[in-house]
Design a protein around this motif. Structure first.
Motif, PDB file in Angstrom:
ATOM      1  N   SER A  10     -42.597 -19.328  11.210  1.00  0.00           N
ATOM      2  CA  SER A  10     -43.837 -18.585  11.397  1.00  0.00           C
ATOM      3  C   SER A  10     -43.856 -18.076  12.835  1.00  0.00           C
ATOM      4  O   SER A  10     -43.098 -18.553  13.686  1.00  0.00           O
ATOM      5  CB  SER A  10     -45.044 -19.487  11.133  1.00  0.00           C
ATOM      6  OG  SER A  10     -45.148 -20.480  12.151  1.00  0.00           O
ATOM      7  N   GLU A  11     -44.740 -17.142  13.115  1.00  0.00           N
ATOM      8  CA  GLU A  11     -44.882 -16.618  14.490  1.00  0.00           C
ATOM      9  C   GLU A  11     -45.189 -17.756  15.459  1.00  0.00           C
ATOM     10  O   GLU A  11     -44.632 -17.822  16.544  1.00  0.00           O
ATOM     11  CB  GLU A  11     -46.008 -15.574  14.557  1.00  0.00           C
ATOM     12  CG  GLU A  11     -45.659 -14.244  13.956  1.00  0.00           C
ATOM     13  CD  GLU A  11     -45.090 -13.282  14.979  1.00  0.00           C
ATOM     14  OE1 GLU A  11     -45.426 -13.389  16.174  1.00  0.00           O
ATOM     15  OE2 GLU A  11     -44.304 -12.429  14.566  1.00  0.00           O
ATOM     16  N   SER A  15     -42.715 -19.006  18.429  1.00  0.00           N
ATOM     17  CA  SER A  15     -43.212 -19.024  19.803  1.00  0.00           C
ATOM     18  C   SER A  15     -43.032 -20.406  20.423  1.00  0.00           C
ATOM     19  O   SER A  15     -42.592 -20.534  21.571  1.00  0.00           O
ATOM     20  CB  SER A  15     -44.682 -18.619  19.820  1.00  0.00           C
ATOM     21  OG  SER A  15     -45.198 -18.678  21.126  1.00  0.00           O
ATOM     22  N   GLN A  49     -34.020 -12.975  20.151  1.00  0.00           N
ATOM     23  CA  GLN A  49     -35.440 -12.788  20.447  1.00  0.00           C
ATOM     24  C   GLN A  49     -35.741 -12.290  21.861  1.00  0.00           C
ATOM     25  O   GLN A  49     -36.757 -11.644  22.072  1.00  0.00           O
ATOM     26  CB  GLN A  49     -36.207 -14.100  20.219  1.00  0.00           C
ATOM     27  CG  GLN A  49     -36.231 -14.542  18.774  1.00  0.00           C
ATOM     28  CD  GLN A  49     -36.999 -13.577  17.893  1.00  0.00           C
ATOM     29  OE1 GLN A  49     -38.050 -13.076  18.277  1.00  0.00           O
ATOM     30  NE2 GLN A  49     -36.472 -13.306  16.714  1.00  0.00           N
TER      31      GLN A  49
END
Length: 89
Positions: A10-11, A15, A49
């Motif tokens: 997931s985001e 992160s 990323q």
């Protein structure tokens, strides 16, 4: 050789994984225990990323850093993060 990434994150998890990778005191073993990503997989993810310059700076920082590798870490260090890292607001 291509390093396969184990799962779609997931985001929020992506992160957090990147944040843990940047943290000096968080070993790659903690990232693997939390997200299932080995050190080579974390490197591949960071390469994908981050901007090239950011990735190169990160690699320079973590390469050989004792706190990022449990085998190199002093046995006196018993935690994965700085005691003041998670301050209450």
């Amino acid at each position: 050789m291509t390093t396969r990434l184990p799962q779609t994150l997931s985001e929020a998890d992506l992160s957090r994984l990147i944040e843990m990778a940047w943290e000096d005191r968080t070993p790659f073993d903690a990232i693997e225990a939390t997200f299932g990503y080995s050190e080579p997989q974390v490197i591949a993810l960071m390469r994908k990323q981050l901007k090239r310059n950011s990735f190169e700076l990160w690699r320079k920082r973590v390469t050989g850093r004792a706190t990022k590798h449990l085998a190199l870490r002093s046995k006196l260090v018993t935690r994965a993060y700085c005691a003041t890292q998670y301050k209450q607001k």
